[in-house]
Scaffold this active site. Structure first.
Site, PDB file in Angstrom:
ATOM      1  N   LYS A   1       4.113  -5.027  15.696  1.00 40.48           N
ATOM      2  CA  LYS A   1       2.697  -5.272  15.398  1.00 40.48           C
ATOM      3  C   LYS A   1       1.885  -4.092  15.929  1.00 40.48           C
ATOM      4  CE  LYS A   1      -0.059  -9.530  15.567  1.00 40.48           C
ATOM      5  NZ  LYS A   1      -0.265 -10.731  16.375  1.00 40.48           N
ATOM      6  N   VAL A   2       1.048  -3.543  15.083  1.00 36.91           N
ATOM      7  CA  VAL A   2       0.196  -2.413  15.502  1.00 36.91           C
ATOM      8  C   VAL A   2      -1.254  -2.737  15.144  1.00 36.91           C
ATOM      9  CG1 VAL A   2       2.045  -0.701  15.170  1.00 36.91           C
ATOM     10  CG2 VAL A   2       0.424  -1.130  13.312  1.00 36.91           C
TER      11      VAL A   2
END
Ligand code: G3P
Length: 218
Positions: free
Chosen positions: A83-84
């Site tokens: 997840k970014v």
């Protein structure tokens, strides 16, 4: 529609995984902090409980460190989705990881243009935060509708719309009605989805009438 559980609490994940309805799990730095556990340990444990995508978020904000963190998280288990955040460095990381075959969930999306950028960066998931938009007096579901409509125009984009920051069962209903691919919800929301007073009342009447027959099916 796929259901992800938005928590890092392993006991809840184990219990809800037994329903057979859980397709994945999402976590974020706040949820990891709340669990009081080490991120690598808890993500590995969750990955072993639920075979679907398990989102684990990077903690850095610069490209080089995000990429290194993302690669480390992705090596933990094959079902990790990194997840970014939706920042220029986050999307650059998304592109690099996606080019390497890693699934990326782009988080903290609050506009249709941000969702377009994430799709172009090769994101596997875009996470529009409906509850947090509602919190500031904007319509979170309108954003889901916009993104779903835009992505439908570009079938070459494989990015799935993951409705996040879900606060109550009506958010799930509405996201499903609009065609969101995934809804990630706190355990309490999934539990609430089963409930209807007429189901309880109806079952009570069926059970009481059945008892009067003296029959047994087995
Ligand atoms: O995991 C991201 C998202 O679902 C957070 O929800 O309730 O903190 O806005 P919330």
């Amino acid at each position: 529609m796929k259901f992800f559980i938005d928590t890092a609490e392993v006991a809840d994940i184990r219990e809800l995984a037994e329903t057979g309805l859980v397709d994945g799990v999402t976590t974020n730095p706040s949820l990891i902090a709340k669990s009081g556990r080490k991120i690598l340990d808890v993500i590995a444990e969750i990955c072993d409980i639920v075979p679907g995508p398990i989102s684990a978020e990077v903690a850095a904000t610069d490209f080089d460190t995000m990429l290194a963190e993302g690669r480390k998280l992705a090596k933990l288990r094959s079902n990790v989705a990194v997840k970014v955040p939706l920042t220029p460095a986050g999307l650059k990381t998304c592109k690099a990881l996606s080019d390497d075959g890693v699934k990326v969930n782009v988080t903290l999306c609050f506009s249709a243009n941000q969702a377009i950028l994430a799709a172009k960066a090769g994101a596997a998931f875009i996470s529009p935060f409906v509850g947090r938009l509602d919190d500031i007096g904007q319509d979170g579901m309108e954003l889901i509708a916009d993104i779903v409509a835009i992505y439908r125009e570009y079938p070459m984009w494989r990015t799935e719309v993951l409705a996040a920051s879900i606060r109550h069962p009506m958010h799930v209903t509405e996201a499903a009605r609009l065609g969101a691919h995934v809804a990630t919800m706190p355990p309490s929301v999934l539990r609430q989805m089963y409930k209807h007073p007429l189901t309880d009342k109806g079952l009570e009447a069926f059970m009481s009438d059945w008892a009067k027959t003296g029959q047994s099916i087995l």
